[in-house]
Design a protein around this motif. Structure first.
Motif, PDB file in Angstrom:
ATOM      1  N   LEU A  75       0.832  -1.203   0.000  1.00 17.88           N
ATOM      2  CA  LEU A  75       0.000   0.000   0.000  1.00 17.88           C
ATOM      3  C   LEU A  75       0.864   1.249   0.000  1.00 17.88           C
ATOM      4  O   LEU A  75       1.973   1.257   0.535  1.00 17.88           O
ATOM      5  CB  LEU A  75      -0.910   0.008   1.230  1.00 17.88           C
ATOM      6  CG  LEU A  75      -1.837  -1.208   1.408  1.00 17.88           C
ATOM      7  CD1 LEU A  75      -2.612  -1.080   2.708  1.00 17.88           C
ATOM      8  CD2 LEU A  75      -2.772  -1.362   0.217  1.00 17.88           C
ATOM      9  N   ASN A  76       0.336   2.330  -0.587  1.00 19.34           N
ATOM     10  CA  ASN A  76       1.063   3.600  -0.554  1.00 19.34           C
ATOM     11  C   ASN A  76       0.716   4.363   0.719  1.00 19.34           C
ATOM     12  O   ASN A  76       0.118   3.819   1.651  1.00 19.34           O
ATOM     13  CB  ASN A  76       0.786   4.420  -1.825  1.00 19.34           C
ATOM     14  CG  ASN A  76      -0.681   4.828  -1.951  1.00 19.34           C
ATOM     15  OD1 ASN A  76      -1.445   4.803  -0.986  1.00 19.34           O
ATOM     16  ND2 ASN A  76      -1.078   5.218  -3.150  1.00 19.34           N
ATOM     17  N   GLY A  77       1.052   5.630   0.777  1.00 16.87           N
ATOM     18  CA  GLY A  77       0.855   6.420   1.989  1.00 16.87           C
ATOM     19  C   GLY A  77      -0.585   6.557   2.424  1.00 16.87           C
ATOM     20  O   GLY A  77      -0.855   6.829   3.603  1.00 16.87           O
ATOM     21  N   SER A  78      -1.519   6.367   1.511  1.00 21.09           N
ATOM     22  CA  SER A  78      -2.938   6.460   1.872  1.00 21.09           C
ATOM     23  C   SER A  78      -3.400   5.260   2.692  1.00 21.09           C
ATOM     24  O   SER A  78      -4.467   5.303   3.297  1.00 21.09           O
ATOM     25  CB  SER A  78      -3.796   6.553   0.603  1.00 21.09           C
ATOM     26  OG  SER A  78      -3.767   5.318  -0.105  1.00 21.09           O
ATOM     27  N   LYS A  79      -2.609   4.190   2.701  1.00 12.46           N
ATOM     28  CA  LYS A  79      -2.942   2.925   3.363  1.00 12.46           C
ATOM     29  C   LYS A  79      -4.205   2.281   2.780  1.00 12.46           C
ATOM     30  O   LYS A  79      -4.798   1.395   3.386  1.00 12.46           O
ATOM     31  CB  LYS A  79      -3.100   3.119   4.872  1.00 12.46           C
ATOM     32  CG  LYS A  79      -1.830   3.569   5.568  1.00 12.46           C
ATOM     33  CD  LYS A  79      -2.014   3.626   7.069  1.00 12.46           C
ATOM     34  CE  LYS A  79      -0.710   4.045   7.762  1.00 12.46           C
ATOM     35  NZ  LYS A  79      -0.857   4.076   9.230  1.00 12.46           N
ATOM     36  N   LEU A  80      -4.569   2.743   1.581  1.00 14.65           N
ATOM     37  CA  LEU A  80      -5.728   2.204   0.877  1.00 14.65           C
ATOM     38  C   LEU A  80      -5.353   1.785  -0.534  1.00 14.65           C
ATOM     39  O   LEU A  80      -5.638   0.671  -0.959  1.00 14.65           O
ATOM     40  CB  LEU A  80      -6.857   3.237   0.830  1.00 14.65           C
ATOM     41  CG  LEU A  80      -8.020   2.947  -0.131  1.00 14.65           C
ATOM     42  CD1 LEU A  80      -8.746   1.668   0.284  1.00 14.65           C
ATOM     43  CD2 LEU A  80      -8.992   4.135  -0.167  1.00 14.65           C
ATOM     44  N   HIS A  81      -4.714   2.698  -1.261  1.00 10.12           N
ATOM     45  CA  HIS A  81      -4.364   2.415  -2.652  1.00 10.12           C
ATOM     46  C   HIS A  81      -3.008   1.721  -2.745  1.00 10.12           C
ATOM     47  O   HIS A  81      -2.198   1.761  -1.812  1.00 10.12           O
ATOM     48  CB  HIS A  81      -4.365   3.721  -3.468  1.00 10.12           C
ATOM     49  CG  HIS A  81      -5.716   4.342  -3.567  1.00 10.12           C
ATOM     50  ND1 HIS A  81      -6.028   5.538  -2.969  1.00 10.12           N
ATOM     51  CD2 HIS A  81      -6.850   3.911  -4.184  1.00 10.12           C
ATOM     52  CE1 HIS A  81      -7.292   5.837  -3.210  1.00 10.12           C
ATOM     53  NE2 HIS A  81      -7.814   4.862  -3.945  1.00 10.12           N
ATOM     54  N   LEU A  82      -2.784   1.096  -3.874  1.00  4.27           N
ATOM     55  CA  LEU A  82      -1.587   0.283  -4.059  1.00  4.27           C
ATOM     56  C   LEU A  82      -0.380   1.122  -4.464  1.00  4.27           C
ATOM     57  O   LEU A  82      -0.501   2.083  -5.219  1.00  4.27           O
ATOM     58  CB  LEU A  82      -1.847  -0.774  -5.144  1.00  4.27           C
ATOM     59  CG  LEU A  82      -2.962  -1.778  -4.843  1.00  4.27           C
ATOM     60  CD1 LEU A  82      -3.206  -2.674  -6.051  1.00  4.27           C
ATOM     61  CD2 LEU A  82      -2.623  -2.618  -3.615  1.00  4.27           C
ATOM     62  N   ASN A  83       0.784   0.717  -3.961  1.00  5.50           N
ATOM     63  CA  ASN A  83       2.027   1.290  -4.449  1.00  5.50           C
ATOM     64  C   ASN A  83       2.473   0.487  -5.678  1.00  5.50           C
ATOM     65  O   ASN A  83       1.729  -0.382  -6.178  1.00  5.50           O
ATOM     66  CB  ASN A  83       3.098   1.298  -3.355  1.00  5.50           C
ATOM     67  CG  ASN A  83       3.368  -0.091  -2.769  1.00  5.50           C
ATOM     68  OD1 ASN A  83       3.125  -1.111  -3.421  1.00  5.50           O
ATOM     69  ND2 ASN A  83       3.878  -0.133  -1.545  1.00  5.50           N
TER      70      ASN A  83
END
Length: 263
Positions: free
Chosen positions: A198-206
């Protein structure tokens, strides 16, 4: 030292044969792109993306792939998934029932061989497990009715850390898998995509998470038999020879030492 030299020669021969075999082109073998190449992609903004690569020549009408989903699929590059034409329809922020209504607006000129549905993230926080599953099932059945000749893949909801829904997410995915088996859909398991994806949003993918998801889509679109399909003929003796040399590398290799003749 002589033993090591002989083993090295055999291993180099095996590698040369494997390179020759894999380089025969489309006449002999279909090679899957490495996962690392999947995400050499910029973030594909916008709701519609299309890949216009080679289409299936087995039919006069091209067979394509359609991906339907929420914002989780926004970084998936259709061009990296298949030699077929791949269409992506993403609906950021929309819930399952809203995407269900959008199905009527999706018009395809191509005949679809595969449809991937990745939805449900935006329903987790406010709905029960059964409600989430029922709405995804309704969407999948509607998609099948619209694209009757397509194989439908239901992509499991991906782990998220922005809210505490792990137990509910696991329960939904478990019932989605059961539903997919009962209704003759294909369940795409994304359980290996964890918090490190996960990226910094903790929702969307890195980038790592998007690569994993893309690879799971590839496994659905290109089953193992199609990803590594060897034809009979030229390659069989090559691979048999390669296997023989590989076996030799596991056995002790002895080269007679030169003995100085007596005088």
């Amino acid at each position: 030292m002589a033993k090591r030299f002989g083993r090295q020669v055999i291993e180099e021969t095996v590698e040369a044969i494997q390179r020759q075999a894999s380089g025969q082109g489309s006449q002999a073998i279909e090679v899957e792109e490495p996962v690392e190449a999947i995400q050499s992609q910029a973030s594909g903004q916008g709701q519609t993306s299309t890949s216009t690569q080679d289409v299936d020549k087995s039919s006069d009408k091209p067979k394509s792939v359609l991906i339907i989903g929420d914002s989780i699929i926004k970084h998936i590059d259709p061009r990296k998934l298949s030699k077929k034409t791949v269409y992506k329809r993403s609906f950021p922020g929309k819930r399952v029932e809203e995407i269900h209504d959008e199905i009527d607006n999706i018009q395809m000129n191509d005949e679809l061989s595969y449809v991937i549905i990745h939805v449900g993230t935006n329903n987790l926080s406010s709905e029960s497990v059964d409600s989430c599953v029922r709405k995804i099932q309704k969407l999948a059945l509607k998609t099948r009715r619209k694209f009757q000749n397509s194989k439908i893949g239901i992509s499991s909801i991906i782990h998220r850390d922005d809210i505490n829904v792990s137990a509910k997410l696991s329960a939904v995915n478990g019932k989605l898998k059961e539903m997919a088996n009962n209704d003759d859909f294909v369940f795409i398991d994304n359980s290996r995509i964890d918090g490190t994806c996960l990226n910094g949003s903790k929702l969307h993918l890195n980038a790592k998470g998007s690569a994993y998801l893309a690879n799971n889509f590839i496994k659905f679109i290109r089953p193992l038999g199609k990803r590594a399909k060897l034809q009979t003929g030229f390659l069989n003796p090559i691979h048999q020879l390669g296997q023989l040399l590989t076996q030799l590398t596991t056995q002790p290799t002895t080269i007679p030492l030169y003995k100085k003749p007596r005088r």
